[in-house]
Motif scaffolding. Structure first.
Motif, short mmCIF file in Angstrom:
data_model
loop_
_atom_site.label_atom_id
_atom_site.label_comp_id
_atom_site.label_asym_id
_atom_site.label_seq_id
_atom_site.Cartn_x
_atom_site.Cartn_y
_atom_site.Cartn_z
N ALA A 141 0.83 -1.21 0.00
CA ALA A 141 0.00 0.00 0.00
C ALA A 141 0.87 1.25 0.00
N ARG A 142 1.98 1.21 0.74
CA ARG A 142 2.90 2.35 0.75
C ARG A 142 3.49 2.58 -0.64
N GLU A 143 3.82 1.49 -1.32
CA GLU A 143 4.37 1.60 -2.68
C GLU A 143 3.34 2.19 -3.64
N MET A 144 2.05 1.98 -3.34
CA MET A 144 0.99 2.56 -4.15
C MET A 144 0.79 4.04 -3.87
N GLY A 145 1.44 4.53 -2.81
CA GLY A 145 1.32 5.94 -2.44
C GLY A 145 0.37 6.20 -1.30
N ILE A 146 -0.11 5.15 -0.63
CA ILE A 146 -1.02 5.32 0.50
C ILE A 146 -0.19 5.51 1.77
N MET A 147 -0.09 6.74 2.22
CA MET A 147 0.72 7.11 3.36
C MET A 147 -0.13 7.26 4.62
N PRO A 148 0.50 7.28 5.81
CA PRO A 148 -0.27 7.42 7.06
C PRO A 148 -1.03 8.74 7.13
N ILE A 149 -2.24 8.69 7.66
CA ILE A 149 -3.01 9.91 7.92
C ILE A 149 -2.60 10.45 9.28
N ALA A 150 -2.18 11.69 9.31
CA ALA A 150 -1.83 12.33 10.59
C ALA A 150 -3.08 12.84 11.25
N SER A 151 -3.25 12.56 12.53
CA SER A 151 -4.41 13.06 13.26
C SER A 151 -4.26 14.56 13.52
N GLY A 152 -5.37 15.18 13.93
CA GLY A 152 -5.34 16.61 14.20
C GLY A 152 -4.35 16.97 15.29
#
Length: 258
Positions: free
Chosen positions: A243-254
């Motif tokens: 998924a990271r290779e696909m460009g799906i990076m972690p969502i940072a919380s507020g």
């Protein structure tokens, strides 16, 4: 509004705005022909190996003395990999993180989704449902260099991880909903405990981890064919690395952004 003197017709469109925590699993395109579009890889966005809390927990795990360092697969020893997983599991148990069957998923006829809490929310509440607990554990294991998977089966989510980097190394499942268990009773009497842990306060925690791996790995084996079936949207083995290779990076919380 007009164009070249001609009045344009009015068109009304209805849109549903969902929360960032509402992750789409798949979308039905054609019910009669069972056509769907999968978005399950998006669950990897809730795995946040970069969250500052993860470093603090790893420091706390090192202080227990279960392991001397988090080296991922560098040792080439499966027992060392399991010891690192146990050190993390043990600290989460000591922190009182427990399974809670809480879900506020938005219902839809066409979009199948699941509410996933950010790490901040699960940590503050010290409780997590199956998806929350899985992305929490996946975040920590990925931080130490392990290959992790989010395992989706009907109505449930669990974790899996590679025991080594070789093609012949097995994938182990981990039932994260068992994290809050303290004692397996008679069910844990036949679990072999390493000499370094036997008789210590950590023995009960190790037995729960061993049982959780047993349950999780059995789930993987029982559904192996379904994971490979492209026409079965309710069974997914989601590689976070892919998924990271696909460009799906972690969502940072507020709170993390502040």
């Amino acid at each position: 509004m007009t164009i070249d003197g001609e009045k344009l017709p009015v068109q009304n469109e209805t849109f549903t705005i969902r929360s960032l925590n509402d992750c789409p699993f798949y979308v039905i395109l054609d019910k009669e022909n069972d056509e769907y579009e999968s978005y399950s890889e998006l669950f990897a966005a809730y795995v946040n190996e970069n969250h500052p809390w993860v470093d603090g927990l790893l420091k706390e795990a090192l202080a227990t003395g279960v392991v001397t360092g988090f080296t991922g697969y560098q040792s080439g020893d499966p027992d060392e990999v399991l010891a690192q997983v146990f050190a993390i599991w043990n600290v989460l148990q000591k922190r009182g993180v427990r399974y809670s069957d809480i879900s506020t998923t938005t219902p839809s006829e066409w979009v199948y989704s699941q509410t996933v809490r950010f790490l901040d929310d699960s940590i503050d509440a010290t409780q997590a449902n199956c998806v929350d607990g899985t992305v929490l554990m996946a975040s920590i294991l990925r931080k130490i260099g392990l290959n992790v998977y989010l395992v989706m089966v009907p109505g449930h989510c669990l974790l899996a991880f590679d025991l080594g980097e070789g093609d012949d190394d097995p994938i182990l499942g981990l039932e994260t909903t068992m994290l809050g268990e303290k004692d397996l009773g008679d069910a844990g009497k036949d679990i072999e405990v390493p000499e370094s842990i036997a008789g210590t306060p950590n023995e009960a925690s190790f037995k729960v981890l061993a049982a959780a791996i047993g349950v999780g790995t059995q789930t993987l084996e029982e559904n192996a064919e379904a994971f490979d079936d492209e026409e079965e949207p309710n069974f997914e083995l989601i590689s976070v690395s892919e998924a990271r290779e696909m460009g799906i990076m972690p969502i940072a919380s507020g709170r993390e952004k502040k």
